[in-house]
Enzyme design. Structure first.
Site, PDB file in Angstrom:
ATOM      1  N   GLY A   1       0.832  -1.193   0.000  1.00 28.78           N
ATOM      2  CA  GLY A   1       0.000   0.000   0.000  1.00 28.78           C
ATOM      3  C   GLY A   1       0.868   1.243   0.000  1.00 28.78           C
TER       4      GLY A   1
ATOM      5  CD  GLN B   1       3.472   5.828   2.427  1.00 26.47           C
ATOM      6  OE1 GLN B   1       2.490   5.342   1.891  1.00 26.47           O
ATOM      7  NE2 GLN B   1       4.411   5.082   2.987  1.00 26.47           N
TER       8      GLN B   1
ATOM      9  CB  CYS C   1       5.081   2.269   7.188  1.00 24.07           C
ATOM     10  SG  CYS C   1       4.693   3.779   6.289  1.00 24.07           S
ATOM     11  CG  LEU C   2       6.703   0.935   1.138  1.00 20.21           C
ATOM     12  CD1 LEU C   2       5.981   1.226  -0.171  1.00 20.21           C
ATOM     13  CD2 LEU C   2       7.958   0.109   0.884  1.00 20.21           C
TER      14      LEU C   2
ATOM     15  CG  HIS D   1      -0.771   1.788   7.325  1.00 22.29           C
ATOM     16  ND1 HIS D   1       0.162   1.324   8.237  1.00 22.29           N
ATOM     17  CD2 HIS D   1      -0.057   2.474   6.380  1.00 22.29           C
ATOM     18  CE1 HIS D   1       1.372   1.729   7.844  1.00 22.29           C
ATOM     19  NE2 HIS D   1       1.268   2.423   6.731  1.00 22.29           N
ATOM     20  CD  GLU D   2      -1.148   2.727   2.713  1.00 23.73           C
ATOM     21  OE1 GLU D   2      -0.643   3.855   2.590  1.00 23.73           O
ATOM     22  OE2 GLU D   2      -0.466   1.703   2.948  1.00 23.73           O
TER      23      GLU D   2
ATOM     24  CG  HIS E   1       0.567   7.178   5.132  1.00 27.07           C
ATOM     25  ND1 HIS E   1       1.733   7.571   5.760  1.00 27.07           N
ATOM     26  CD2 HIS E   1       0.668   5.838   4.963  1.00 27.07           C
ATOM     27  CE1 HIS E   1       2.501   6.506   5.959  1.00 27.07           C
ATOM     28  NE2 HIS E   1       1.875   5.430   5.491  1.00 27.07           N
TER      29      HIS E   1
HETATM   30  C1  QAP Z   1       1.006  -0.679   4.938  1.00 27.49           C
HETATM   31  O1  QAP Z   1       3.109  -1.198   4.046  1.00 27.49           O
HETATM   32  C2  QAP Z   1       0.665  -1.881   5.787  1.00 27.49           C
HETATM   33  O2  QAP Z   1       9.768  -1.940   6.434  1.00 27.49           O
HETATM   34  C3  QAP Z   1       1.777  -0.981   3.686  1.00 27.49           C
HETATM   35  O3  QAP Z   1      11.747  -2.507   4.736  1.00 27.49           O
HETATM   36  C4  QAP Z   1       1.619  -2.800   6.150  1.00 27.49           C
HETATM   37  O4  QAP Z   1       3.713  -1.858   2.019  1.00 27.49           O
HETATM   38  C5  QAP Z   1      -0.589  -2.033   6.225  1.00 27.49           C
HETATM   39  C6  QAP Z   1       7.796  -2.364   3.406  1.00 27.49           C
HETATM   40  C7  QAP Z   1       1.289  -3.905   6.931  1.00 27.49           C
HETATM   41  C8  QAP Z   1      -0.932  -3.110   6.996  1.00 27.49           C
HETATM   42  C9  QAP Z   1      -0.010  -4.055   7.338  1.00 27.49           C
HETATM   43  C10 QAP Z   1       8.132  -2.121   4.708  1.00 27.49           C
HETATM   44  C11 QAP Z   1       8.823  -2.675   2.511  1.00 27.49           C
HETATM   45  C12 QAP Z   1       6.417  -2.279   2.924  1.00 27.49           C
HETATM   46  C13 QAP Z   1       9.453  -2.186   5.144  1.00 27.49           C
HETATM   47  C14 QAP Z   1       4.034  -1.652   3.154  1.00 27.49           C
HETATM   48  C15 QAP Z   1      10.467  -2.475   4.244  1.00 27.49           C
HETATM   49  C16 QAP Z   1      10.148  -2.714   2.929  1.00 27.49           C
HETATM   50  C17 QAP Z   1       5.400  -1.833   3.672  1.00 27.49           C
HETATM   51 CO    CO Z   2       2.607   3.496   5.493  1.00 23.44          CO
END
Ligand code: QAP
Ligand code: CO
Length: 168
Positions: free
Chosen positions: A46, A51, A92-93, A134-135, A138
């Site tokens: 997501g 971001q 989270c990215l 979550h999004e 943001h």
């Molecule tokens: C949000 O997060 C989310 O730490 C999206 O090193 C995540 O795409 C919502 C990512 C989990 C609910 C549950 C994170 C990639 C990606 C990192 C992501 C990383 C590389 C996170």
């Molecule tokens: Co995020």
């Protein structure tokens, strides 16, 4: 298409409140395409426009294993359908390398516009409900680390600041 730069915590631009999209035009569709390319390349599930330092209410998401279910949420709004909470280990990215448990309402109803500007509604639970909340956070300048203790959040902040200094 382009891969966009992803802002990282504690960058203050992540605290900006995004503005509603007035019209879903080709400029918005370009942004959506660039956000998908950026999210798939990361890779992530997501991404909110905030971001990538674009302060418009646009979210992209794909929870499928084979990246075959792109979802677009423009001007998303949701309401809770239950008091029941679920815990999920979120990442989270914009907070790379850190994952922590967050409690959120389990079932929500979402209203949003799609890529063509058409309104739609969706009832979500499980990971989809977590990810949408979550999004949407943001877009309101909020990050999952805001739900953690000050101690945990400060530790993450210090570690990322150190990494950013090393990479500078
Ligand atoms: C949000 O997060 C989310 O730490 C999206 O090193 C995540 O795409 C919502 C990512 C989990 C609910 C549950 C994170 C990639 C990606 C990192 C992501 C990383 C590389 C996170
Ligand atoms: Co995020």
């Amino acid at each position: 298409m382009a891969i966009l730069n992803i802002l990282e915590f504690p960058d203050s631009r992540l605290r900006t409140i995004a503005k509603p999209v007035a019209a879903v035009d080709d400029g918005i569709r370009q942004l959506v395409d660039d956000m998908f390319e950026t999210m798939y390349e990361a890779p992530g599930i997501g991404l909110a426009a905030t971001q990538v330092n674009v302060h418009k209410r646009v979210v992209v998401m794909d929870l499928s294993e084979d990246r075959s279910e792109p979802r677009v949420f423009i001007n998303p709004e949701f309401e809770f359908l239950t008091d029941e909470m679920q815990q999920y280990q979120e990442g989270c990215l914009s907070v790379p390398g850190f994952y922590e448990n967050v409690d959120r309402p389990q079932r929500i109803k979402i209203k949003a516009l799609d890529r063509d500007g058409q309104p739609y509604e969706l009832i979500a639970e499980g990971l989809l409900a977590v990810c949408i909340q979550h999004e949407c956070d943001h877009l309101n300048g909020k990050l999952f680390v805001d739900y953690l203790s000050n101690l945990k959040r400060d530790r993450i902040k210090k570690k990322l600041e150190k990494l950013h200094k090393q990479n500078a």
